[in-house]
Design an enzyme around this catalytic site. Structure first.
Site, PDB file in Angstrom:
ATOM      1  N   ASN A  92       0.816  -1.214   0.176  1.00  0.00           N
ATOM      2  CA  ASN A  92      -0.108  -0.117  -0.105  1.00  0.00           C
ATOM      3  C   ASN A  92       0.901   1.347   0.020  1.00  0.00           C
ATOM      4  O   ASN A  92       0.796   2.181   0.769  1.00  0.00           O
ATOM      5  CB  ASN A  92      -1.078   0.095   1.315  1.00  0.00           C
ATOM      6  CG  ASN A  92      -0.549  -0.105   2.504  1.00  0.00           C
ATOM      7  OD1 ASN A  92       0.741  -0.698   2.696  1.00  0.00           O
ATOM      8  ND2 ASN A  92      -0.824   0.120   3.488  1.00  0.00           N
ATOM      9  N   ASP A 150      -3.747  -5.287   1.675  1.00  0.00           N
ATOM     10  CA  ASP A 150      -3.408  -5.056   3.016  1.00  0.00           C
ATOM     11  C   ASP A 150      -3.726  -3.400   3.170  1.00  0.00           C
ATOM     12  O   ASP A 150      -3.339  -2.726   2.541  1.00  0.00           O
ATOM     13  CB  ASP A 150      -2.127  -5.309   3.651  1.00  0.00           C
ATOM     14  CG  ASP A 150      -1.950  -5.021   5.027  1.00  0.00           C
ATOM     15  OD1 ASP A 150      -2.886  -5.340   5.960  1.00  0.00           O
ATOM     16  OD2 ASP A 150      -0.850  -4.484   5.440  1.00  0.00           O
ATOM     17  N   HIS A 230      -2.937  -9.850  11.538  1.00  0.00           N
ATOM     18  CA  HIS A 230      -3.353  -9.266  12.571  1.00  0.00           C
ATOM     19  C   HIS A 230      -4.687  -9.688  13.278  1.00  0.00           C
ATOM     20  O   HIS A 230      -5.352  -8.702  13.551  1.00  0.00           O
ATOM     21  CB  HIS A 230      -3.064  -8.027  12.537  1.00  0.00           C
ATOM     22  CG  HIS A 230      -3.583  -7.211  11.179  1.00  0.00           C
ATOM     23  ND1 HIS A 230      -4.978  -7.456  10.829  1.00  0.00           N
ATOM     24  CD2 HIS A 230      -3.168  -6.459  10.051  1.00  0.00           C
ATOM     25  CE1 HIS A 230      -5.375  -6.751   9.848  1.00  0.00           C
ATOM     26  NE2 HIS A 230      -4.362  -6.123   9.320  1.00  0.00           N
ATOM     27  N   ASP A 303       3.099  -5.553  11.798  1.00  0.00           N
ATOM     28  CA  ASP A 303       2.354  -4.548  11.183  1.00  0.00           C
ATOM     29  C   ASP A 303       2.972  -3.197  11.453  1.00  0.00           C
ATOM     30  O   ASP A 303       2.090  -2.316  11.749  1.00  0.00           O
ATOM     31  CB  ASP A 303       0.828  -4.546  11.706  1.00  0.00           C
ATOM     32  CG  ASP A 303      -0.309  -3.878  10.723  1.00  0.00           C
ATOM     33  OD1 ASP A 303       0.182  -3.540   9.804  1.00  0.00           O
ATOM     34  OD2 ASP A 303      -1.329  -3.749  11.217  1.00  0.00           O
TER      35      ASP A 303
END
Length: 423
Positions: A92, A150, A230, A303
């Protein structure tokens, strides 16, 4: 020039080895493992733990497009400071990594600037818009180790099915960010007592649970390997557990903040405790710990999501989601899981080395003769208080600033090169 690391407690999770051993490194590789070894140079570890370099399969290094937050170079240094020698970047970026040209650009940039091993995912849909599927075969050929959108889930079940079928065909895992964005729209933290008390719109647990269930079902229909990213809720843990019992190809991860912090960390409108999915409650932490103990959860990932102080220093609802975590992953895991006796140190190492490496098919997470010397050396008992000086990331949006943790990385080697030494 050969280097001997002597008197270290070697934990090698793939083989189950956990005892005092010496290692000899030469030409970037492990050349000897045994006792009484010597070389041109010697580093006496005096009982420190030696394990494979840690592996984090969910990081955001922000390059290209958001270099004010992080770059591949600064992100790699943050990883090295946390004992991490292999990472998998999320796509991203701006532009997103949705074609082989951008992926090759990122790969070249990583080779030129990173001090550790940097792998990349690619987008599952063009522009991460959840509409048109990317050319996954080309992306795999260009080096993608997985596909994912994601940061977003794919709203259309029909598109998601086609994505999973294509991923299965080319042999790539799909890394699933599971959130019903319509149900969570407008929310900024976990829906519950703390959100009500602070007057902050909440995100219900069901926004995660519903999509975890849908995505696993669609992956089973497509014959794909789906990896749930996650996990934060007790409900999602149970869904994954039951799917595994039925033999479905599903793996799952959680992040250190989901087993160490509750939504009460948001008190004082602390934007460094704002992430997506949000921090949950004590019952969710308990379920995550059980999920780690019984194998429902396969790995721990950070993350790692850097944001500038300017972005975070705003009203809570306006602040972006995300925190950094590379420098503190090992310490939070030891502090919250190992020291209380929930899992052994050996299990913790497995969750951060060979476990994640297997999910993305990475040549990492082991200590093997004649293989690259990617090593993390740490003191599991050393207490330290996290300060800004301990953070190598370009950003400092950590909820652990000022907190005392146990477990300090002393040395990190990547390809036999010392890439981090604790001062």
């Amino acid at each position: 020039m050969a280097l001997a690391l002597i008197n270290g407690h070697l934990i090698e999770p793939a083989s189950g080895l956990s005892e005092v051993m010496d290692l000899v490194i030469a030409d970037g590789k492990i050349r000897e493992i045994g006792r009484g070894l010597r070389a041109d140079e010697t580093l006496d570890l005096n009982g420190l733990v030696v394990c494979p370099g840690l592996v984090d399969i969910q990081v955001h290094f922000r390059e290209p497009g958001f270099e004010s937050k992080e770059t591949i170079a600064t992100g790699s240094r943050a990883a090295a400071a946390g004992g991490v020698t292999s990472v998998v970047m999320m796509p991203n970026t701006n532009p997103p990594i949705d074609n082989s040209g951008i992926l090759e650009l990122v790969t070249r940039r990583a080779a030129a600037t990173a001090c550790i091993r940097v792998y990349s995912t690619a987008c599952a849909t063009k522009g991460r818009k959840g509409e048109e599927i990317t050319e996954m075969a080309d992306l795999k050929a260009a080096g993608a180790v997985a596909v994912t959108d994601d940061g977003s889930d794919i709203p259309s079940s029909a598109v998601m099915r086609r994505v999973l079928e294509y991923a299965a065909m080319v042999g790539l895992p799909y890394l699933a960010h599971c959130q019903d964005e319509a149900l969570s729209a407008g929310g900024a933290m976990n829906e519950g007592y703390t959100a009500t008390r602070l007057g902050i719109p909440g995100i219900p647990r069901e926004a995660e649970d519903i999509r975890v269930d849908r995505n696993i079902r669609l992956a089973n229909l497509a014959g794909a390997h789906i990896h749930i990213q996650h996990i934060s809720t007790a409900g999602a843990i149970e869904i994954v557990r039951q799917a595994k019992k039925r033999g479905m190809r599903v793996t799952a991860e959680t992040a250190p903040h989901y087993f160490s912090l509750t939504d009460e960390a948001v008190d004082g409108f602390n934007t460094n405790a704002k992430m997506y999915p949000p921090l949950r409650g004590e019952e969710d932490i308990e379920a995550i710990i059980v999920g780690i103990q019984d194998g429902t959860i396969d790995n721990i990932a950070t993350d790692h999501a850097p944001h500038t102080a300017t972005e975070k220093n705003v009203e809570f609802q306006q602040a972006p989601f995300g925190i950094i975590g590379l420098e503190t992953m090992l310490a939070v895991t030891i502090t919250s899981l190992v020291r209380p006796g929930h899992i052994s140190l050996e299990k913790a190492v497995e969750l951060m080395t060979v476990g994640p490496a297997r999910i993305c098919g990475l040549p990492a997470g082991t200590v093997v003769l004649d293989q690259p010397a990617d090593l993390c050396v740490f003191d599991p008992n050393e207490a330290w208080t996290v300060t800004r000086n301990d953070i190598a990331s370009k950003s400092h949006n950590s909820p652990y600033l000022g907190k005392t943790l146990y477990g300090r990385v002393r040395y990190t080697f990547c390809g036999g090169k010392l890439v981090y030494q604790c001062s």
